[in-house]
Design a protein around this motif. Structure first.
Motif, PDB file in Angstrom:
ATOM      1  N   ARG A 120       0.635  -0.975   0.065  1.00  0.00           N
ATOM      2  CA  ARG A 120      -0.111  -0.224   0.219  1.00  0.00           C
ATOM      3  C   ARG A 120       0.808   1.145  -0.043  1.00  0.00           C
ATOM      4  O   ARG A 120       0.550   2.040  -0.506  1.00  0.00           O
ATOM      5  CB  ARG A 120      -0.801  -0.140   1.413  1.00  0.00           C
ATOM      6  CG  ARG A 120      -1.829   1.056   1.199  1.00  0.00           C
ATOM      7  CD  ARG A 120      -2.792   1.019   2.447  1.00  0.00           C
ATOM      8  NE  ARG A 120      -2.094   0.761   3.747  1.00  0.00           N
ATOM      9  CZ  ARG A 120      -1.957  -0.280   4.401  1.00  0.00           C
ATOM     10  NH1 ARG A 120      -2.473  -1.454   3.932  1.00  0.00           N
ATOM     11  NH2 ARG A 120      -1.300  -0.393   5.492  1.00  0.00           N
ATOM     12  N   ASP A 121       1.990   1.232   0.797  1.00  0.00           N
ATOM     13  CA  ASP A 121       2.763   2.535   0.902  1.00  0.00           C
ATOM     14  C   ASP A 121       4.179   2.009   0.942  1.00  0.00           C
ATOM     15  O   ASP A 121       4.650   1.146   2.075  1.00  0.00           O
ATOM     16  CB  ASP A 121       2.570   3.104   1.994  1.00  0.00           C
ATOM     17  CG  ASP A 121       3.384   4.523   2.444  1.00  0.00           C
ATOM     18  OD1 ASP A 121       4.528   4.511   1.942  1.00  0.00           O
ATOM     19  OD2 ASP A 121       2.853   5.474   2.720  1.00  0.00           O
ATOM     20  N   SER A 122       5.187   1.838  -0.081  1.00  0.00           N
ATOM     21  CA  SER A 122       6.221   1.238  -0.165  1.00  0.00           C
ATOM     22  C   SER A 122       7.373   1.752   0.821  1.00  0.00           C
ATOM     23  O   SER A 122       8.608   1.157   0.879  1.00  0.00           O
ATOM     24  CB  SER A 122       6.850   1.180  -1.446  1.00  0.00           C
ATOM     25  OG  SER A 122       7.115   2.614  -1.957  1.00  0.00           O
ATOM     26  N   ALA A 173      10.080  -0.104  -1.122  1.00  0.00           N
ATOM     27  CA  ALA A 173      10.182  -1.634  -1.221  1.00  0.00           C
ATOM     28  C   ALA A 173       9.274  -1.874  -2.680  1.00  0.00           C
ATOM     29  O   ALA A 173       8.199  -1.196  -2.666  1.00  0.00           O
ATOM     30  CB  ALA A 173       9.458  -2.406  -0.211  1.00  0.00           C
ATOM     31  N   GLU A 174       9.670  -2.722  -3.328  1.00  0.00           N
ATOM     32  CA  GLU A 174       9.023  -3.397  -4.433  1.00  0.00           C
ATOM     33  C   GLU A 174       8.893  -4.663  -4.548  1.00  0.00           C
ATOM     34  O   GLU A 174       9.492  -5.642  -4.204  1.00  0.00           O
ATOM     35  CB  GLU A 174       9.755  -3.004  -5.762  1.00  0.00           C
ATOM     36  CG  GLU A 174       9.114  -3.400  -6.859  1.00  0.00           C
ATOM     37  CD  GLU A 174      10.123  -3.291  -8.090  1.00  0.00           C
ATOM     38  OE1 GLU A 174       9.534  -3.671  -9.293  1.00  0.00           O
ATOM     39  OE2 GLU A 174      11.286  -2.920  -7.989  1.00  0.00           O
ATOM     40  N   LEU A 223       7.890 -11.454  -1.742  1.00  0.00           N
ATOM     41  CA  LEU A 223       9.291 -11.297  -2.067  1.00  0.00           C
ATOM     42  C   LEU A 223       9.459  -9.815  -2.416  1.00  0.00           C
ATOM     43  O   LEU A 223       8.698  -9.332  -3.261  1.00  0.00           O
ATOM     44  CB  LEU A 223      10.080 -12.158  -3.136  1.00  0.00           C
ATOM     45  CG  LEU A 223      11.381 -11.551  -3.263  1.00  0.00           C
ATOM     46  CD1 LEU A 223      12.226 -12.116  -2.014  1.00  0.00           C
ATOM     47  CD2 LEU A 223      11.927 -12.530  -4.459  1.00  0.00           C
ATOM     48  N   PHE A 224      10.097  -9.000  -1.376  1.00  0.00           N
ATOM     49  CA  PHE A 224      10.403  -7.760  -1.746  1.00  0.00           C
ATOM     50  C   PHE A 224      11.697  -7.293  -1.851  1.00  0.00           C
ATOM     51  O   PHE A 224      12.754  -7.993  -1.438  1.00  0.00           O
ATOM     52  CB  PHE A 224       9.810  -6.752  -0.618  1.00  0.00           C
ATOM     53  CG  PHE A 224       8.270  -6.649  -0.176  1.00  0.00           C
ATOM     54  CD1 PHE A 224       7.762  -5.668  -0.952  1.00  0.00           C
ATOM     55  CD2 PHE A 224       7.832  -7.711   0.294  1.00  0.00           C
ATOM     56  CE1 PHE A 224       6.345  -5.722  -0.645  1.00  0.00           C
ATOM     57  CE2 PHE A 224       6.412  -7.448   0.446  1.00  0.00           C
ATOM     58  CZ  PHE A 224       5.564  -6.443   0.057  1.00  0.00           C
ATOM     59  N   ARG A 225      12.101  -6.292  -2.951  1.00  0.00           N
ATOM     60  CA  ARG A 225      13.269  -6.111  -3.203  1.00  0.00           C
ATOM     61  C   ARG A 225      13.399  -4.362  -2.637  1.00  0.00           C
ATOM     62  O   ARG A 225      12.303  -3.584  -2.929  1.00  0.00           O
ATOM     63  CB  ARG A 225      13.578  -6.078  -4.928  1.00  0.00           C
ATOM     64  CG  ARG A 225      15.297  -5.726  -5.028  1.00  0.00           C
ATOM     65  CD  ARG A 225      15.285  -5.230  -6.508  1.00  0.00           C
ATOM     66  NE  ARG A 225      14.817  -4.246  -7.135  1.00  0.00           N
ATOM     67  CZ  ARG A 225      14.685  -2.929  -7.117  1.00  0.00           C
ATOM     68  NH1 ARG A 225      15.828  -2.619  -6.550  1.00  0.00           N
ATOM     69  NH2 ARG A 225      14.059  -2.313  -7.502  1.00  0.00           N
ATOM     70  N   PHE A 226      14.440  -4.183  -2.006  1.00  0.00           N
ATOM     71  CA  PHE A 226      14.554  -2.671  -1.402  1.00  0.00           C
ATOM     72  C   PHE A 226      15.496  -1.837  -2.038  1.00  0.00           C
ATOM     73  O   PHE A 226      16.514  -2.193  -2.430  1.00  0.00           O
ATOM     74  CB  PHE A 226      14.877  -2.732   0.171  1.00  0.00           C
ATOM     75  CG  PHE A 226      13.758  -3.515   1.060  1.00  0.00           C
ATOM     76  CD1 PHE A 226      12.821  -3.060   1.369  1.00  0.00           C
ATOM     77  CD2 PHE A 226      13.991  -4.752   1.028  1.00  0.00           C
ATOM     78  CE1 PHE A 226      11.757  -3.872   1.981  1.00  0.00           C
ATOM     79  CE2 PHE A 226      13.169  -5.619   1.871  1.00  0.00           C
ATOM     80  CZ  PHE A 226      11.990  -5.125   2.302  1.00  0.00           C
ATOM     81  N   ASP A 227      15.006  -0.390  -2.495  1.00  0.00           N
ATOM     82  CA  ASP A 227      15.658   0.486  -2.903  1.00  0.00           C
ATOM     83  C   ASP A 227      16.050   1.321  -1.452  1.00  0.00           C
ATOM     84  O   ASP A 227      15.070   1.502  -0.694  1.00  0.00           O
ATOM     85  CB  ASP A 227      15.185   1.485  -4.039  1.00  0.00           C
ATOM     86  CG  ASP A 227      15.042   0.802  -5.233  1.00  0.00           C
ATOM     87  OD1 ASP A 227      16.202  -0.160  -5.552  1.00  0.00           O
ATOM     88  OD2 ASP A 227      14.382   0.997  -6.173  1.00  0.00           O
ATOM     89  N   VAL A 228      17.025   2.007  -1.629  1.00  0.00           N
ATOM     90  CA  VAL A 228      17.818   2.758  -0.318  1.00  0.00           C
ATOM     91  C   VAL A 228      17.757   4.411  -0.760  1.00  0.00           C
ATOM     92  O   VAL A 228      18.166   4.710  -1.682  1.00  0.00           O
ATOM     93  CB  VAL A 228      18.885   2.323   0.236  1.00  0.00           C
ATOM     94  CG1 VAL A 228      18.784   0.864   0.618  1.00  0.00           C
ATOM     95  CG2 VAL A 228      20.206   2.226  -0.717  1.00  0.00           C
TER      96      VAL A 228
END
Length: 159
Positions: free
Chosen positions: A69-71, A96-97, A124-129
């Motif tokens: 809902r809110d990444s 997160a995606e 499964l989530f991939r995270f950008d920082v």
């Protein structure tokens, strides 16, 4: 936002420190945002693999629904007074995606750990920082290194 690999290429020593702190105790705490905007703290096991930061969650879990809902997220390694003094502390925030194609990650996870959940058993989530923080204690001072995308590293010493 930067991928973990982009951050690590720019700041390899800081990335190694942060990865080490999260690896010291696989369990970490993730902050997500509830539907009403209130924060939620949950346990998670972050994984640094193939130049990315990942985390798997039970499908439909509250933290998974929050991120869908809110990444936005904040991730904090497990730390105690003793580990803070001897090993330091690490924090990461960003977005997160949710990953629809999990097969490559799950195959690589199996190679490293011997564990491979079925794709339907994991969100499964991939995270950008956008921010990475390293805290260490040096003598009677706390040293805070804070990296932000586009601004590099800031160093603050607190007594």
């Amino acid at each position: 936002m930067a991928t973990w690999g982009e951050f690590a290429a720019e700041q390899p020593e800081m990335a190694a420190f942060v990865e080490g702190r999260f690896a010291a105790d696989r369990h970490a705490m993730i902050a997500t945002l509830r539907k009403d905007g209130a924060p939620r703290i949950s346990g998670v096991e972050p994984d640094f693999s193939r130049g990315e930061l990942w985390a798997g969650m039970m499908p439909g879990s509250l933290k998974s629904r929050d991120l869908q809902r809110d990444s936005r997220f904040a991730l904090h390694c497990v730390s105690t007074v003793a580990s803070m003094t001897s090993d330091g502390d690490a924090k990461i925030s960003g977005t997160a995606e949710l990953c629809a194609d999990k097969e490559l990650y799950l195959a690589e996870l199996f190679e490293r750990t011997g564990w491979k959940p079925a794709p339907e058993e994991i969100d499964l989530f991939r995270f950008d920082v956008n921010e990475v923080v390293q805290l260490t204690v040096e003598g009677d001072e706390m040293v805070v290194l804070s990296w932000g995308e586009g601004r590099g590293v800031r160093r603050v010493v607190k007594k």
